[in-house]
Design a protein around this motif. Structure first.
Motif, PDB file in Angstrom:
ATOM      1  N   SER A   7       6.138   3.349  -4.487  1.00 30.82           N
ATOM      2  CA  SER A   7       4.747   3.548  -3.966  1.00 30.82           C
ATOM      3  C   SER A   7       4.331   2.350  -3.233  1.00 30.82           C
ATOM      4  CB  SER A   7       3.933   3.885  -4.926  1.00 30.82           C
ATOM      5  OG  SER A   7       3.728   2.985  -6.115  1.00 30.82           O
ATOM      6  N   GLY A   9       6.195   0.241  -1.316  1.00 31.17           N
ATOM      7  CA  GLY A   9       7.005  -0.168  -0.107  1.00 31.17           C
ATOM      8  C   GLY A   9       8.187  -1.185  -0.523  1.00 31.17           C
ATOM      9  N   ASP A  20       9.134  -4.853   4.444  1.00 32.95           N
ATOM     10  CA  ASP A  20       7.992  -4.820   4.597  1.00 32.95           C
ATOM     11  C   ASP A  20       7.299  -6.058   4.612  1.00 32.95           C
ATOM     12  OD1 ASP A  20       7.572  -1.927   4.582  1.00 32.95           O
ATOM     13  OD2 ASP A  20       7.842  -1.719   2.335  1.00 32.95           O
ATOM     14  N   ASN A  39       0.065  -3.925   1.520  1.00 32.69           N
ATOM     15  CA  ASN A  39       1.214  -3.724   2.310  1.00 32.69           C
ATOM     16  C   ASN A  39       1.024  -3.254   3.706  1.00 32.69           C
ATOM     17  OD1 ASN A  39       3.437  -2.047   3.733  1.00 32.69           O
ATOM     18  ND2 ASN A  39       4.256  -1.977   1.429  1.00 32.69           N
ATOM     19  N   ARG A  41       2.346  -1.960   6.054  1.00 31.20           N
ATOM     20  CA  ARG A  41       2.820  -0.920   6.542  1.00 31.20           C
ATOM     21  C   ARG A  41       2.281   0.500   5.954  1.00 31.20           C
ATOM     22  NH1 ARG A  41       6.204   2.865   4.640  1.00 31.20           N
ATOM     23  NH2 ARG A  41       6.658   1.630   2.787  1.00 31.20           N
ATOM     24  N   SER A  42       2.060   0.576   4.560  1.00 34.36           N
ATOM     25  CA  SER A  42       1.603   1.752   3.879  1.00 34.36           C
ATOM     26  C   SER A  42      -0.025   1.405   3.638  1.00 34.36           C
ATOM     27  CB  SER A  42       2.334   1.835   2.587  1.00 34.36           C
ATOM     28  OG  SER A  42       2.057   0.804   1.610  1.00 34.36           O
ATOM     29  N   GLU A  44      -1.114   0.072   0.722  1.00 40.28           N
ATOM     30  CA  GLU A  44      -1.145   0.342  -0.460  1.00 40.28           C
ATOM     31  C   GLU A  44      -1.718  -1.110  -1.093  1.00 40.28           C
ATOM     32  OE1 GLU A  44      -0.606   2.299  -2.952  1.00 40.28           O
ATOM     33  OE2 GLU A  44       0.069   3.992  -1.710  1.00 40.28           O
ATOM     34  N   LEU A 623      -6.727   3.070   3.274  1.00 39.99           N
ATOM     35  CA  LEU A 623      -5.879   3.904   3.058  1.00 39.99           C
ATOM     36  C   LEU A 623      -6.834   5.179   2.273  1.00 39.99           C
ATOM     37  CD1 LEU A 623      -2.966   5.007   2.182  1.00 39.99           C
ATOM     38  CD2 LEU A 623      -3.158   3.834  -0.131  1.00 39.99           C
TER      39      LEU A 623
END
Length: 697
Positions: A7, A9, A20, A39, A41-42, A44, A623
């Motif tokens: 979760s 990455g 990442d 992160n 990219r995500s 998180e 997010l």
């Protein structure tokens, strides 16, 4: 075949995968150092809190890096963006632990720091003690030189005089030198000559020139901020050097960025040369983080309440955080632009005590990180606000900091019982009284701040953060008449998150002190153009990647004869030709908004013009959290002593509350970095970003 991804990455060893990258924000507080890892990219987020190390602040930064990268299984080299804020310079001034500083002034102005503004801190205190300057009078030396108000040189400076006087200061043990000559804001050449001489003769000496620190009229305020820059400069330069050296050794390759008082960021190299810019670094990070959270949640009018270990900081956000040139650090005025934050000595570590009249007080003394509150078991014997939370049942001693730092409630009870004996009451009653006094202190400072800024508190929501912000939020909101509260998903580390949201920013000023009727459009546009050239040059030198550039014009203005100024933004629809007239109209409008009064027939004066350069940095992704299930029922019911009796409070784990959930108060919501105490009369809902929204029923 691609490796499996978790979760956050992290992946296995599959081929064809771009690794990442991460952002790391760190905030060094008086008790805890907080870290936020994102992160890129995500989106998180992972958070961490470690105890601060006041004797060597860089150690807490390195410890945070070690632990958070090890916990997430990533390499320090994958951190591509690193920003941190610190209260080190603020604490240095307040605790008076800076370098022994010498001051060079114009001949005849030796007592500039002692005379000040001839104001007493408290008009009602007949035994008030004058503020002691950071520079001893023996370390203030007069240089034969003189510049007139218009910038004309009346007596030229002799470099040999500077060399001799500075040499005497160095021989006496001075560790830093500040230079503040009369009218250097309009003619800086004499200060530059003095600075060149001192730096050539004493290369290791930290030198601060008022024309470089903040070239604005008002000799006393300019002298104070220049002295502060020199006073904290050697310690801050050493700190930033150590931080950079250790982070590079650990493998961090990202530029080392630092938050600054005005709500922006700068490189560590600039911070080494401009220590005064970091005076309100930590509080500014928090207010910028609060603004970021509030806007994503759909709120534009916000009271930001940051309660940490040492103090409670209150800031106002009206679409954007308010900026002030009237900040105060310890006993001293700070005229440089800073995010408008009012600090009150009522944090989680603030000590409760009785004055000689037997009146209960809270703060401003703090137990800090060492020895800390009595319940930490590190030698603290005096009761603190945190001890009151524990003794009343609001904080579970075995779950503090996610169980990583268990508390000892019997030590809280012992400390509070001693105080209760003095007051002739029970330990529970004195614990509740401690919270009531802390709340009253916050309220007493908040109301004049609201009046000064011309805001109606009921139009605003309260955004609570810091380790104790959510714990105390309902108590403060009830006192201040605020009906809605936002608690972000990780309130205890919001300052570190805020550091990751800040833009590159710097401020420039040019003093004019002329009636606006005497200024031509060419005079005004020429002054702004000069500042804008300096601003864009600075941004290029910082070499921090930005998405876009924004130059913001404003002016400090007043009615002729008025004793104070207000900042007026350059009207969006004003052209260069009608600049003076448009600024005058904007001033009248602003004065009417702030004070419910204006006089459009009166003569208006411009004291100075200002330019802020803002390089907008890429923001971390926000997010959204999907509602993937139902909120788990309360894990327990806890008895909390409140309002003179016991409440039955349902206790929830923050991680089990999903978006869309609604919970009735009273209740307690526990998480790793804070505890939210929801008092009777408030209900809770969780929004799509996992913020808790507390509303009066």
């Amino acid at each position: 075949m691609r490796g499996e991804e978790d979760s956050f990455g992290r992946r296995g060893n599959g081929a064809g995968h771009m690794p990442d990258t991460f952002r790391l924000g760190i905030d060094i507080g008086g008790t805890f150092t907080d870290a936020v890892l994102i992160n890129e990219r995500s989106g998180e987020i992972r958070v961490l809190k470690v105890l601060s190390t006041p004797e060597a602040p860089w150690q807490a930064v390195v410890t945070s890096l070690h632990r958070i990268t090890a916990d997430q299984g990533i390499a320090p080299s994958s951190i591509r963006y690193f920003v941190h804020g610190t209260t080190l310079s603020t604490n240095t001034v307040i605790e008076r632990t800076g370098a022994r500083t010498g001051l060079l002034v114009t001949e005849g102005f030796k007592d500039i720091l002692e005379i000040g503004r001839m104001r007493v801190p408290d008009f009602y205190d007949l035994f008030t003690v004058p503020t002691r300057p950071l520079v001893e009078r023996a370390d203030v030396v007069e240089v034969p030189e003189r510049v007139l108000a218009g910038g004309r040189v009346r007596q030229a400076i002799d470099p040999s005089d500077v060399a001799g006087l500075a040499g005497e200061l160095v021989k006496d043990g001075v560790q830093a030198i500040a230079v503040c000559f009369l009218h250097a804001y309009s003619h800086a050449q004499h200060e530059r000559i003095a600075g060149d001489v001192i730096r050539r003769e004493f290369p290791s000496m930290y030198v601060a020139l008022s024309s470089e620190v903040w070239p604005e009229l008002r000799e006393y305020e300019r002298a104070v901020v220049t002295v502060i820059d020199a006073y904290v400069g050697p310690r801050m330069a050493e700190y930033f050097t150590e931080v950079e050296r250790h982070l590079r050794r650990e493998g961090v390759v990202a530029p080392i960025l630092v938050t600054r008082s005005n709500g922006g960021i700068m490189s560590a190299g600039t911070a080494r040369r401009s220590a005064a810019q970091t005076l309100l670094s930590g509080p500014a990070s928090g207010v910028m983080g609060a603004s970021y959270i509030a806007h994503s949640a759909g709120f534009s009018k916000v009271i930001a309440l940051d309660i940490g270990g040492t103090s409670a900081d209150i800031g106002i956000i009206d679409d954007a955080p308010l900026v002030s040139t009237e900040s105060q650090v310890g006993d001293f005025p700070i005229v440089m632009p800073a995010v408008d934050v009012t600090s009150i000595g009522a944090g989680g570590g603030s000590i409760a005590w009785c004055d000689p009249s037997g009146v209960l007080k809270v703060g401003p003394r703090s137990a800090g990180a060492r020895p800390g509150p009595a319940c930490l078991g590190r030698g603290g014997l005096e009761p603190t606000v945190t001890d009151a939370y524990v003794h009343l049942g609001i904080i579970h001693p075995e779950r503090f900091l996610g169980g990583q730092l268990p508390l000892r409630p019997e030590l809280s009870e012992t400390a509070l019982s001693r105080l209760a004996g003095t007051l002739g009451t029970s330990s529970l009653e004195v614990a509740e009284a401690v919270l009531n006094v802390a709340t009253a202190s916050m309220y007493a400072d908040f109301i004049p701040l609201a009046a000064k800024r011309g805001i109606e508190p009921s139009d605003y929501v309260l955004l609570a953060y810091g380790g104790a912000g959510p714990t105390h939020a309902c108590l403060f909101a009830e006192e201040a008449g605020l009906r809605r509260i936002i608690v972000p998903s990780s309130p205890g580390t919001l300052c570190a998150l805020g550091a990751l949201t800040m833009d590159v920013k710097s401020d420039y000023v040019c003093s004019l002190l002329r009636p606006i009727e005497e200024l031509t459009a060419e005079d005004l546009s020429g002054a702004y153009a000069q500042l804008e050239r300096a601003a864009t040059a600075w941004l290029r030198e910082e070499a921090i990647p930005v998405d876009e550039l924004d130059l913001r014009r404003s002016a400090e203005m007043r009615y002729v004869g008025q004793g104070f100024e207000i900042n007026v933004a350059w009207p969006a629809d004003a052209s260069a030709v009608d600049g003076p007239r448009a600024l005058a109209e904007a001033f009248h409008d602003r004065h009417q908004t702030m004070f419910r009064h204006s006089d459009r027939q009166a003569m208006v004066e411009i004291r100075s013009v200002r330019v802020s350069v803002v390089g907008r940095t890429p923001k971390p992704p926000r997010l959204r959290v999907g509602a993937a299930g139902r909120t788990k029922p309360a894990g327990e019911v806890r008895r909390v002593f409140s309002r003179g009796g016991f409440l039955e409070c349902a206790v929830y784990d923050r991680g089990s509350i999903v978006p869309g959930s609604r919970l009735p108060g009273p209740c307690i919501i526990e998480q790793y970095d804070s505890t939210t105490f929801v008092t009777p009369g408030f209900d809770v809902r969780c929004d799509e970003f996992a913020n808790l929204i507390l509303e009066q029923a």
